[in-house]
Each structure stands twice: as C-alpha cells, then as structure tokens.
Design a protein around this motif. Structure first.
Motif, PDB file in Angstrom:
ATOM      1  N   PHE A 252       0.822  -1.207   0.000  1.00  0.00           N
ATOM      2  CA  PHE A 252       0.000   0.000   0.000  1.00  0.00           C
ATOM      3  C   PHE A 252       0.858   1.260   0.000  1.00  0.00           C
ATOM      4  O   PHE A 252       0.450   2.285  -0.572  1.00  0.00           O
ATOM      5  CB  PHE A 252      -0.964  -0.021   1.189  1.00  0.00           C
ATOM      6  CG  PHE A 252      -2.203  -0.822   0.920  1.00  0.00           C
ATOM      7  CD1 PHE A 252      -3.354  -0.214   0.442  1.00  0.00           C
ATOM      8  CD2 PHE A 252      -2.225  -2.197   1.108  1.00  0.00           C
ATOM      9  CE1 PHE A 252      -4.497  -0.936   0.168  1.00  0.00           C
ATOM     10  CE2 PHE A 252      -3.359  -2.942   0.842  1.00  0.00           C
ATOM     11  CZ  PHE A 252      -4.502  -2.310   0.365  1.00  0.00           C
ATOM     12  N   GLN A 253       2.018   1.200   0.618  1.00  0.00           N
ATOM     13  CA  GLN A 253       2.915   2.355   0.564  1.00  0.00           C
ATOM     14  C   GLN A 253       3.326   2.644  -0.877  1.00  0.00           C
ATOM     15  O   GLN A 253       3.429   3.804  -1.286  1.00  0.00           O
ATOM     16  CB  GLN A 253       4.151   2.084   1.427  1.00  0.00           C
ATOM     17  CG  GLN A 253       3.866   2.146   2.928  1.00  0.00           C
ATOM     18  CD  GLN A 253       5.021   1.620   3.754  1.00  0.00           C
ATOM     19  OE1 GLN A 253       6.057   1.227   3.222  1.00  0.00           O
ATOM     20  NE2 GLN A 253       4.842   1.607   5.078  1.00  0.00           N
ATOM     21  N   ALA A 254       3.543   1.590  -1.666  1.00  0.00           N
ATOM     22  CA  ALA A 254       3.890   1.775  -3.070  1.00  0.00           C
ATOM     23  C   ALA A 254       2.747   2.405  -3.856  1.00  0.00           C
ATOM     24  O   ALA A 254       2.969   3.025  -4.902  1.00  0.00           O
ATOM     25  CB  ALA A 254       4.264   0.425  -3.697  1.00  0.00           C
ATOM     26  N   GLU A 255       1.516   2.258  -3.350  1.00  0.00           N
ATOM     27  CA  GLU A 255       0.349   2.868  -3.989  1.00  0.00           C
ATOM     28  C   GLU A 255       0.060   4.258  -3.436  1.00  0.00           C
ATOM     29  O   GLU A 255      -0.916   4.907  -3.833  1.00  0.00           O
ATOM     30  CB  GLU A 255      -0.877   1.973  -3.759  1.00  0.00           C
ATOM     31  CG  GLU A 255      -0.736   0.554  -4.279  1.00  0.00           C
ATOM     32  CD  GLU A 255      -0.788   0.486  -5.791  1.00  0.00           C
ATOM     33  OE1 GLU A 255      -1.478   1.324  -6.387  1.00  0.00           O
ATOM     34  OE2 GLU A 255      -0.126  -0.401  -6.368  1.00  0.00           O
ATOM     35  N   GLY A 256       0.899   4.734  -2.514  1.00  0.00           N
ATOM     36  CA  GLY A 256       0.721   6.072  -1.958  1.00  0.00           C
ATOM     37  C   GLY A 256      -0.366   6.183  -0.905  1.00  0.00           C
ATOM     38  O   GLY A 256      -0.912   7.273  -0.681  1.00  0.00           O
ATOM     39  N   THR A 257      -0.669   5.092  -0.229  1.00  0.00           N
ATOM     40  CA  THR A 257      -1.690   5.135   0.817  1.00  0.00           C
ATOM     41  C   THR A 257      -1.323   4.133   1.902  1.00  0.00           C
ATOM     42  O   THR A 257      -0.222   3.579   1.893  1.00  0.00           O
ATOM     43  CB  THR A 257      -3.086   4.820   0.230  1.00  0.00           C
ATOM     44  OG1 THR A 257      -4.076   4.974   1.252  1.00  0.00           O
ATOM     45  CG2 THR A 257      -3.154   3.405  -0.322  1.00  0.00           C
ATOM     46  N   THR A 258      -2.245   3.933   2.840  1.00  0.00           N
ATOM     47  CA  THR A 258      -2.053   2.951   3.906  1.00  0.00           C
ATOM     48  C   THR A 258      -3.196   1.951   3.874  1.00  0.00           C
ATOM     49  O   THR A 258      -4.246   2.204   3.266  1.00  0.00           O
ATOM     50  CB  THR A 258      -2.017   3.619   5.286  1.00  0.00           C
ATOM     51  OG1 THR A 258      -3.309   4.208   5.551  1.00  0.00           O
ATOM     52  CG2 THR A 258      -0.936   4.694   5.347  1.00  0.00           C
TER      53      THR A 258
END
Length: 325
Positions: A252-258
């Motif tokens: 999710f960090q790679a997607e810019g979120t949590t």
C-alpha cells in the motif's frame, strides 16, 4: 459409474441434518456441523463414484463445518477436496487465515488439515464437490499444498475447463455407462493436475512489478468483499493473501496510501452511495454505517465529515431535496 441421490424431503425434519452429516462424512470426511436450519434442513445431494474419484453436486441451506484434529485422528481418507461454487457464497479459515469464495471460484482443502468452513449466507448454496486421493496427482511435492486456501478462477483457462466439466457432469450423468466412471475420473485428475501446475508456473513467470500489481488487485478485492466486517484488519488481510503484515503495508505504501486509509475510504464511499440511494431512505444512518463496518456512529460521522465536508444526515438530506438554483 455408481450414482446415489439424497433428498432431505425423503426424511422426517428431525432426522435430516444428522443424515446430511453422515452423508458428508462418507463423501468427504467426518465433520462437526451446525446450522440455524438444523430443525428442518433442506438439502439435495447426488454422489457420482468415478473409480477412485467422487463428484457430488449439492444444494443446501447455510451451515458451518469444522474439521478438527480429533476428527482427523479418528478418520483421514487422505484426499484433496475441490469445491466449485455455482450459487451463493462460501468461506474457509485455517486459524487466522481466512478466504471467501463466490460463484465460479474453485477452492481446495486437504482432509489432513484442520479447517472451518461456512456456506450460504442468507440463502441456499449450490456447489459441485470433488474428492480425489492425494497420491493420484502427479505433481512435485508441495505444489498441490500451495493451492490450499486460495480461490482458483473457474471462469478462465484451465479453471474454466475443469469447472465446465464438473458442471456438465453434475447436471446430467445419464449419458454415461458403467465403464465410463474410471475414465471420467482420470480426466478429472488430469484437469486438476493441469490447473495446479499452470497456477504455480504462472506465479513463477510474473516479474516482480507485475506480481506486486497482481497482489495489490487481489488484496483490494478481498477488502471490498469484507468491508462489512468491523474486525477487518491488516493481520486478517495478510493471512488471507498469504503474505506478511509488513509486506502488506509495503504494497500500500507503493500505492501512496495505507491499509487503514484504503479501508476507510472504501467504506465511506459505499456508505455515501447508500445514503444517496432512494431505495434506502428509510434505513437509519447508523444502520448504513454498521453495514459497512463502522461500529460506532460517532466515529462514522466524524470520518464522513472529514472526507466530504458534510455530515451523513446533511448529505442524505441534500440528495433528497432539489437544488434551489
């Protein structure tokens, strides 16, 4: 090919659930079973004996089954069980790992492993079960075990071939003779072996970035299926997708979120959609919040206002009233 049929209507209501438990013990493995409909259980099961392989189409009411260590010690046929969901929903859990299945999904279990399964939701479920001895699969050690507890798509590729074969066989077996049973069983073993091998090879063929994107899609789909569960948490999601919690957070960090942020946003979007639905105007705001996993109305109201700059009640009212302009 030997075929037997069980219909609950042939028995008194008080005897139906116990007899169904006995039927599953003979076609699958001994199980502990409970159901809210046990007093008058409705089920229809056909059992097709195809040599060493068994196929059993069944339609039955919601129930919960447990394959416990005690039952495994008492009786273990040493089989893989595949189930094709045709109608309804089903799920299984191995400790903290939990998977949900829908129509056209194939799922795999091992008679030697403890598992809790549930089926039906609010309606009857229709499935085709397949039992085959583990030693019949000509696969490398451990490969088949990697298929346990994961939804395998029955709508494409080899999964579609297997699903179509099971569906056709389960709908009408009158065109097959006694000598056809073992041949049909061999075909099923080959299809299952091919599906397992293909799935494993496809995983190895994915480049890291493609694998991450595929995993992200799988995780998001699992979250969407379980938004109603207030206990939905990173540990549950990671276990269901066979990854660690730390790796889940990195996805999710790679997607810019949590993880928590994504769950909250999806729940709020589903709740916002329900608040705008005229068919649900009689449903209290708190009930809408609860159906999307918000246990506390105040928490839901704060989150909704932070996301949309308006309270849930104000949003619903604005959607009902015409724009003065």
């Amino acid at each position: 090919m030997l075929e037997t049929v069980f219909q609950s209507e042939d028995l008194p209501p008080a005897d139906r659930f116990a007899y169904w438990r006995e039927c599953l013990g003979n076609t699958h493995a001994p199980l502990e079973m409970t159901s809210e409909h046990a007093d008058d259980f409705r089920v229809r099961q056909r059992v097709l004996r195809l040599g060493a392989v068994t196929v059993w189409p069944a339609t039955f009411q919601p129930m919960i089954c447990r394959r416990t260590p005690r039952l495994i010690r008492r009786s273990d046929p040493g089989t893989y069980h595949l189930s094709l969901v045709l109608r309804g929903t089903a799920g299984a859990s191995w400790g903290k790992r939990e998977v949900t299945y829908g129509p056209s999904d194939l799922h795999v279990q091992d008679s030697s492993r403890s598992v809790t399964t549930w089926a039906g939701g609010d309606h009857a479920i229709e499935t085709v079960g397949l039992e085959l001895p583990r030693e019949l699969l000509s696969l490398p050690p451990g490969l088949a075990d990697r298929m346990i507890g994961r939804p395998l798509p029955g709508g494409e590729g080899i999964g579609a071939l297997l699903a179509g074969f099971l569906t056709r066989l389960g709908s009408d077996a009158r065109g097959y003779g006694p000598a056809d049973g073992s041949r049909l069983g061999t075909v099923l073993v080959d299809l299952v072996s091919a599906l397992f091998a293909h799935t494993a090879e496809a995983e190895r063929a994915l480049v890291p970035e493609s694998r991450r994107r595929t995993l992200a899609l799988s995780v998001r789909a699992f979250i969407d299926r379980n938004l109603h569960d207030p206990e939905l948490a990173p540990a549950t999601i990671a276990a269901a997708n066979h990854i660690s919690v730390s790796y889940l957070h990195r996805v999710f960090q790679a997607e810019g979120t949590t993880v928590a942020g994504w769950i909250r946003a999806r729940r709020l979007e589903r709740a916002r959609r329900d608040l705008a639905d005229p068919a649900l105007r009689g449903l209290p705001v708190a009930r809408i919040a609860a159906r999307w996993g918000f246990s506390h109305p105040a928490v839901f109201t704060r989150a909704f206002r932070a996301a949309y700059d308006v309270s849930p009640s104000e949003y619903r009212r604005a959607r009902r009233e015409p724009d003065p302009a």
